[in-house]
Design a protein around this motif. Structure first.
Motif, PDB file in Angstrom:
ATOM      1  N   GLU A  51       0.810  -1.215   0.000  1.00 28.79           N
ATOM      2  CA  GLU A  51       0.000   0.000   0.000  1.00 28.79           C
ATOM      3  C   GLU A  51       0.845   1.268   0.000  1.00 28.79           C
ATOM      4  N   LEU A  52       2.156   1.127   0.183  1.00 34.89           N
ATOM      5  CA  LEU A  52       3.040   2.286   0.298  1.00 34.89           C
ATOM      6  C   LEU A  52       3.859   2.483  -0.972  1.00 34.89           C
ATOM      7  N   ARG A  53       3.945   3.746  -1.409  1.00 28.64           N
ATOM      8  CA  ARG A  53       4.673   4.121  -2.620  1.00 28.64           C
ATOM      9  C   ARG A  53       6.148   4.318  -2.299  1.00 28.64           C
ATOM     10  N   CYS A  54       6.984   3.829  -3.184  1.00 28.78           N
ATOM     11  CA  CYS A  54       8.408   4.129  -3.081  1.00 28.78           C
ATOM     12  C   CYS A  54       8.590   5.583  -3.493  1.00 28.78           C
ATOM     13  N   LEU A  55       9.185   6.377  -2.634  1.00 28.13           N
ATOM     14  CA  LEU A  55       9.330   7.802  -2.913  1.00 28.13           C
ATOM     15  C   LEU A  55      10.396   8.082  -3.960  1.00 28.13           C
ATOM     16  N   GLU A  68      17.115   2.307  -1.723  1.00 31.32           N
ATOM     17  CA  GLU A  68      17.501   2.311  -0.303  1.00 31.32           C
ATOM     18  C   GLU A  68      16.383   2.859   0.577  1.00 31.32           C
ATOM     19  N   LEU A  69      15.708   3.898   0.108  1.00 32.35           N
ATOM     20  CA  LEU A  69      14.615   4.476   0.889  1.00 32.35           C
ATOM     21  C   LEU A  69      13.476   3.472   1.047  1.00 32.35           C
ATOM     22  N   ALA A  70      13.206   2.690   0.015  1.00 32.42           N
ATOM     23  CA  ALA A  70      12.175   1.657   0.109  1.00 32.42           C
ATOM     24  C   ALA A  70      12.574   0.611   1.142  1.00 32.42           C
ATOM     25  N   ARG A  71      13.848   0.251   1.162  1.00 35.63           N
ATOM     26  CA  ARG A  71      14.334  -0.698   2.180  1.00 35.63           C
ATOM     27  C   ARG A  71      14.145  -0.124   3.570  1.00 35.63           C
ATOM     28  N   ASP A  72      14.482   1.160   3.743  1.00 36.06           N
ATOM     29  CA  ASP A  72      14.299   1.799   5.049  1.00 36.06           C
ATOM     30  C   ASP A  72      12.829   1.788   5.471  1.00 36.06           C
ATOM     31  N   LEU A  73      11.940   2.038   4.519  1.00 38.27           N
ATOM     32  CA  LEU A  73      10.509   2.030   4.834  1.00 38.27           C
ATOM     33  C   LEU A  73      10.038   0.609   5.182  1.00 38.27           C
ATOM     34  N   LEU A  75      11.839  -1.720   6.546  1.00 44.83           N
ATOM     35  CA  LEU A  75      12.348  -1.987   7.890  1.00 44.83           C
ATOM     36  C   LEU A  75      11.535  -1.243   8.942  1.00 44.83           C
ATOM     37  N   LEU A  76      11.123  -0.019   8.632  1.00 45.29           N
ATOM     38  CA  LEU A  76      10.310   0.756   9.566  1.00 45.29           C
ATOM     39  C   LEU A  76       8.956   0.083   9.786  1.00 45.29           C
ATOM     40  N   VAL A  77       8.358  -0.417   8.720  1.00 45.71           N
ATOM     41  CA  VAL A  77       7.071  -1.124   8.846  1.00 45.71           C
ATOM     42  C   VAL A  77       7.240  -2.324   9.769  1.00 45.71           C
ATOM     43  N   ARG A  78       8.287  -3.108   9.556  1.00 44.90           N
ATOM     44  CA  ARG A  78       8.497  -4.299  10.380  1.00 44.90           C
ATOM     45  C   ARG A  78       8.810  -3.933  11.826  1.00 44.90           C
ATOM     46  N   GLU A  79       9.563  -2.850  12.019  1.00 48.99           N
ATOM     47  CA  GLU A  79       9.882  -2.387  13.371  1.00 48.99           C
ATOM     48  C   GLU A  79       8.611  -1.997  14.129  1.00 48.99           C
ATOM     49  N   ARG A  80       7.727  -1.271  13.453  1.00 46.40           N
ATOM     50  CA  ARG A  80       6.473  -0.848  14.090  1.00 46.40           C
ATOM     51  C   ARG A  80       5.584  -2.055  14.401  1.00 46.40           C
ATOM     52  N   GLY A  84       4.154  -3.810  18.183  1.00 47.21           N
ATOM     53  CA  GLY A  84       2.767  -4.110  18.509  1.00 47.21           C
ATOM     54  C   GLY A  84       1.748  -3.188  17.878  1.00 47.21           C
ATOM     55  N   ASP A  85       2.153  -2.355  16.927  1.00 45.96           N
ATOM     56  CA  ASP A  85       1.207  -1.457  16.262  1.00 45.96           C
ATOM     57  C   ASP A  85       0.253  -2.245  15.367  1.00 45.96           C
ATOM     58  N   THR A  86      -0.958  -1.714  15.216  1.00 48.48           N
ATOM     59  CA  THR A  86      -1.896  -2.287  14.253  1.00 48.48           C
ATOM     60  C   THR A  86      -1.507  -1.800  12.857  1.00 48.48           C
ATOM     61  N   ASP A  87      -2.115  -2.377  11.837  1.00 48.06           N
ATOM     62  CA  ASP A  87      -1.819  -1.960  10.462  1.00 48.06           C
ATOM     63  C   ASP A  87      -2.129  -0.486  10.263  1.00 48.06           C
ATOM     64  N   GLU A  88      -3.250  -0.021  10.818  1.00 48.62           N
ATOM     65  CA  GLU A  88      -3.642   1.384  10.681  1.00 48.62           C
ATOM     66  C   GLU A  88      -2.652   2.309  11.393  1.00 48.62           C
ATOM     67  N   GLU A  89      -2.163   1.878  12.564  1.00 44.58           N
ATOM     68  CA  GLU A  89      -1.187   2.687  13.302  1.00 44.58           C
ATOM     69  C   GLU A  89       0.124   2.789  12.534  1.00 44.58           C
ATOM     70  N   VAL A  90       0.533   1.701  11.900  1.00 47.62           N
ATOM     71  CA  VAL A  90       1.764   1.718  11.091  1.00 47.62           C
ATOM     72  C   VAL A  90       1.597   2.701   9.928  1.00 47.62           C
ATOM     73  N   LEU A  91       0.467   2.595   9.223  1.00 48.16           N
ATOM     74  CA  LEU A  91       0.222   3.503   8.094  1.00 48.16           C
ATOM     75  C   LEU A  91       0.140   4.950   8.564  1.00 48.16           C
ATOM     76  N   ASP A  92      -0.537   5.201   9.684  1.00 46.65           N
ATOM     77  CA  ASP A  92      -0.636   6.563  10.224  1.00 46.65           C
ATOM     78  C   ASP A  92       0.738   7.117  10.572  1.00 46.65           C
ATOM     79  N   HIS A  93       1.592   6.275  11.158  1.00 48.69           N
ATOM     80  CA  HIS A  93       2.947   6.708  11.518  1.00 48.69           C
ATOM     81  C   HIS A  93       3.739   7.105  10.267  1.00 48.69           C
ATOM     82  N   ILE A  94       3.668   6.271   9.240  1.00 49.51           N
ATOM     83  CA  ILE A  94       4.431   6.549   8.021  1.00 49.51           C
ATOM     84  C   ILE A  94       3.858   7.762   7.281  1.00 49.51           C
TER      85      ILE A  94
END
Length: 161
Positions: A51-55, A68-73, A75-80, A84-94
């Motif tokens: 659901e997330l676009r590579c910038l 590299e930025l896509a890799r960072d994103l 990793l950030l998704v997996r970290e969140r 224990g974040d929900t899918d919506e919380e992860v998307l809201d954070h990003i």
């Protein structure tokens, strides 16, 4: 089957092996060191990543991008998700970090409604403008066909000569 055999005989074996390897390789850019041990969390991470676009690549999701930025994103998704974040919380954070542009499918709320409605509204405006033009031209043609009495007399005079 003979046509298949002839086709295979015409192709160089190296090209055939290369074609099989290319077709058999996965299209995803996710590296093995990025993957989570929990298959449920990994599946959620993949769903969010789609659901997330590579910038950098713009019209490619981060799951398919090698940037590299896509890799960072990713990793950030997996970290969140590990936090224990929900899918919506992860998307809201990003989205909070990178704005709504990072979403491949933008929301239809707020000012985005103007963008969603602009296409159909412009189509209706164009159709109305075209219809008005056609009607005005039809009225102008009808008025142009009629001659005044002076013009009619002049025309008859010219035709008699």
């Amino acid at each position: 089957m003979t046509w298949l055999r002839r086709m295979v005989d015409c192709v160089h074996p190296t090209l055939l092996v290369l074609a099989v390897l290319v077709l058999a390789s996965p299209a995803l850019a996710v590296q093995p060191d990025e993957m989570l041990d929990d298959p449920v969390l990994e599946e959620r991470a993949r769903d969010i990543s789609k659901e997330l676009r590579c910038l950098v690549c713009r019209n490619e999701n981060i799951d398919d991008s090698n940037a590299e930025l896509a890799r960072d994103l990713r990793l950030l998704v997996r970290e969140r998700l590990l936090e224990g974040d929900t899918d919506e919380e992860v998307l809201d954070h990003i989205v909070g970090r990178y704005t709504e542009y990072v979403l491949l499918k933008p929301t239809t709320g707020g000012l985005n409604i103007v963008l969603w409605a602009a296409g159909p509204l412009m189509l209706l405006f164009g159709l109305g403008l075209g219809l008005g033009f056609v009607r005005a031209r039809g009225r102008a043609q009808a008025g142009a066909d009629a001659l005044s009495d002076e013009e009619e007399a002049r025309l008859q005079e010219i035709l008699k000569k």
